[in-house]
Motif scaffolding. Structure first.
Motif, PDB file in Angstrom:
ATOM      1  N   ALA A  50       0.834  -1.208   0.000  1.00  0.00           N
ATOM      2  CA  ALA A  50       0.000   0.000   0.000  1.00  0.00           C
ATOM      3  C   ALA A  50       0.864   1.250   0.000  1.00  0.00           C
ATOM      4  CB  ALA A  50      -0.933   0.003   1.214  1.00  0.00           C
ATOM      5  N   TYR A  51       1.964   1.226   0.730  1.00  0.00           N
ATOM      6  CA  TYR A  51       2.864   2.384   0.755  1.00  0.00           C
ATOM      7  C   TYR A  51       3.482   2.602  -0.622  1.00  0.00           C
ATOM      8  CZ  TYR A  51       6.894   5.310   1.525  1.00  0.00           C
ATOM      9  OH  TYR A  51       7.819   6.311   1.408  1.00  0.00           O
ATOM     10  N   ASP A 111      -1.561   3.050   5.801  1.00  0.00           N
ATOM     11  CA  ASP A 111      -2.215   2.481   6.984  1.00  0.00           C
ATOM     12  C   ASP A 111      -3.730   2.497   6.830  1.00  0.00           C
ATOM     13  OD1 ASP A 111       0.207   1.965   8.231  1.00  0.00           O
ATOM     14  OD2 ASP A 111       0.188   3.820   9.406  1.00  0.00           O
ATOM     15  N   ASP A 112      -4.271   3.609   6.308  1.00  0.00           N
ATOM     16  CA  ASP A 112      -5.720   3.711   6.098  1.00  0.00           C
ATOM     17  C   ASP A 112      -6.207   2.688   5.074  1.00  0.00           C
ATOM     18  OD1 ASP A 112      -5.805   5.789   7.900  1.00  0.00           O
ATOM     19  OD2 ASP A 112      -5.909   7.369   6.361  1.00  0.00           O
ATOM     20  N   VAL A 113      -5.441   2.541   3.997  1.00  0.00           N
ATOM     21  CA  VAL A 113      -5.811   1.592   2.948  1.00  0.00           C
ATOM     22  C   VAL A 113      -5.801   0.164   3.496  1.00  0.00           C
ATOM     23  CG1 VAL A 113      -5.018   0.558   0.768  1.00  0.00           C
ATOM     24  CG2 VAL A 113      -5.137   3.041   0.999  1.00  0.00           C
ATOM     25  N   VAL A 114      -4.780  -0.176   4.274  1.00  0.00           N
ATOM     26  CA  VAL A 114      -4.704  -1.521   4.852  1.00  0.00           C
ATOM     27  C   VAL A 114      -5.859  -1.743   5.826  1.00  0.00           C
ATOM     28  CG1 VAL A 114      -3.351  -3.058   6.344  1.00  0.00           C
ATOM     29  CG2 VAL A 114      -2.228  -1.788   4.510  1.00  0.00           C
ATOM     30  N   ARG A 117      -4.873  -8.843  -1.380  1.00  0.00           N
ATOM     31  CA  ARG A 117      -4.005  -8.009  -2.210  1.00  0.00           C
ATOM     32  C   ARG A 117      -4.817  -7.320  -3.310  1.00  0.00           C
ATOM     33  NH1 ARG A 117       0.159 -11.464  -4.064  1.00  0.00           N
ATOM     34  NH2 ARG A 117       1.456 -11.010  -2.291  1.00  0.00           N
ATOM     35  N   ARG A 118      -5.704  -8.065  -3.946  1.00  0.00           N
ATOM     36  CA  ARG A 118      -6.543  -7.455  -4.983  1.00  0.00           C
ATOM     37  C   ARG A 118      -7.427  -6.375  -4.378  1.00  0.00           C
ATOM     38  NH1 ARG A 118      -9.514  -9.493 -10.221  1.00  0.00           N
ATOM     39  NH2 ARG A 118     -10.599  -7.571 -10.616  1.00  0.00           N
ATOM     40  N   MET A 119      -8.012  -6.666  -3.237  1.00  0.00           N
ATOM     41  CA  MET A 119      -8.865  -5.686  -2.580  1.00  0.00           C
ATOM     42  C   MET A 119      -8.057  -4.449  -2.188  1.00  0.00           C
ATOM     43  SD  MET A 119     -11.594  -6.333   0.434  1.00  0.00           S
ATOM     44  CE  MET A 119     -12.521  -7.444  -0.596  1.00  0.00           C
ATOM     45  N   LEU A 120      -6.828  -4.645  -1.749  1.00  0.00           N
ATOM     46  CA  LEU A 120      -5.957  -3.534  -1.374  1.00  0.00           C
ATOM     47  C   LEU A 120      -5.726  -2.600  -2.564  1.00  0.00           C
ATOM     48  CD1 LEU A 120      -3.440  -2.958   1.014  1.00  0.00           C
ATOM     49  CD2 LEU A 120      -2.310  -3.209  -1.174  1.00  0.00           C
ATOM     50  N   VAL A 121      -5.449  -3.164  -3.714  1.00  0.00           N
ATOM     51  CA  VAL A 121      -5.244  -2.340  -4.912  1.00  0.00           C
ATOM     52  C   VAL A 121      -6.517  -1.568  -5.236  1.00  0.00           C
ATOM     53  CG1 VAL A 121      -4.806  -2.419  -7.402  1.00  0.00           C
ATOM     54  CG2 VAL A 121      -3.406  -3.780  -5.848  1.00  0.00           C
ATOM     55  N   ASN A 122      -7.671  -2.220  -5.149  1.00  0.00           N
ATOM     56  CA  ASN A 122      -8.940  -1.540  -5.419  1.00  0.00           C
ATOM     57  C   ASN A 122      -9.195  -0.416  -4.420  1.00  0.00           C
ATOM     58  OD1 ASN A 122      -9.439  -3.205  -7.598  1.00  0.00           O
ATOM     59  ND2 ASN A 122     -10.680  -4.632  -6.421  1.00  0.00           N
ATOM     60  N   VAL A 123      -8.937  -0.661  -3.153  1.00  0.00           N
ATOM     61  CA  VAL A 123      -9.136   0.368  -2.128  1.00  0.00           C
ATOM     62  C   VAL A 123      -8.183   1.535  -2.363  1.00  0.00           C
ATOM     63  CG1 VAL A 123      -8.885   0.863   0.355  1.00  0.00           C
ATOM     64  CG2 VAL A 123     -10.095  -1.192  -0.386  1.00  0.00           C
ATOM     65  N   ALA A 124      -6.946   1.239  -2.727  1.00  0.00           N
ATOM     66  CA  ALA A 124      -5.975   2.299  -3.003  1.00  0.00           C
ATOM     67  C   ALA A 124      -6.429   3.140  -4.188  1.00  0.00           C
ATOM     68  CB  ALA A 124      -4.590   1.703  -3.263  1.00  0.00           C
TER      69      ALA A 124
END
Length: 168
Positions: A23-24, A34-37, A62-69
């Motif tokens: 995320a960083y 941190d917010d994204v995670v 990991r896929r969800m993390l990219v979408n949230v970012a």
């Protein structure tokens, strides 16, 4: 504690450091990472039974993390000035100052890339995922991953070369 919660807590403990670094690198800011995670793990928890049945919770996260970012970058109130701050990591020896200077150069160049190129570079070369895995996470074709990664690497090389070459 319920069995569901135990399994989720174990997953969070194992996955958080890697998710935070990813995320960083995608977002360029430690606090946004941190917010994204946190938002990613919240969404994973809501879908935890489905995630467990799918069999690969880390890939799902990991896929969800990219979408949230990506979603966070589209919201105007989330667009803040990034701070050149590097998250903690394991030291691998060598000259401390030179290592930090080189890492700062790469991070600065990485921040200058567009979101799709940055995500491709981070997932392919930092997370060491295959083209197929990266395409699945980003929801695009393998040829898009290859072209975005190629263009991203070219842009990184040019940006670093410009920084290292004295202006004439």
């Amino acid at each position: 504690m319920a069995e569901r919660d135990k399994a989720f807590v174990e997953f969070v403990e194992a996955a958080t450091p890697s998710l935070r670094r990813t995320a960083y690198l995608i977002g360029g800011d430690r606090h946004k990472a941190d917010d994204v995670v946190q938002e990613t793990l919240y969404k994973v928890y809501l879908a935890w039974p489905k995630v467990q049945r799918a069999g690969n919770p880390f890939a799902y996260a990991r896929r969800m993390l990219v979408n949230v970012a990506y979603d966070g970058g589209r919201r105007p109130w989330r667009r803040e000035v990034t701070i050149a701050e590097v998250p903690e990591h394991d030291a691998h020896g060598g000259d401390f100052a030179t290592g930090h200077a080189e890492r700062d150069e790469v991070l600065e160049a990485l921040r200058a890339l567009g979101p799709r190129q940055r995500a491709c570079i981070v997932l392919r070369y930092y997370e060491d995922l295959s083209v197929e895995q990266t395409a699945e996470i980003l929801g695009c074709s393998e040829s898009t991953v290859r072209s975005q990664a190629s263009r991203g690497l070219d842009a990184l090389r040019k940006a670093i070369d410009r920084r290292r070459s004295p202006a004439l």
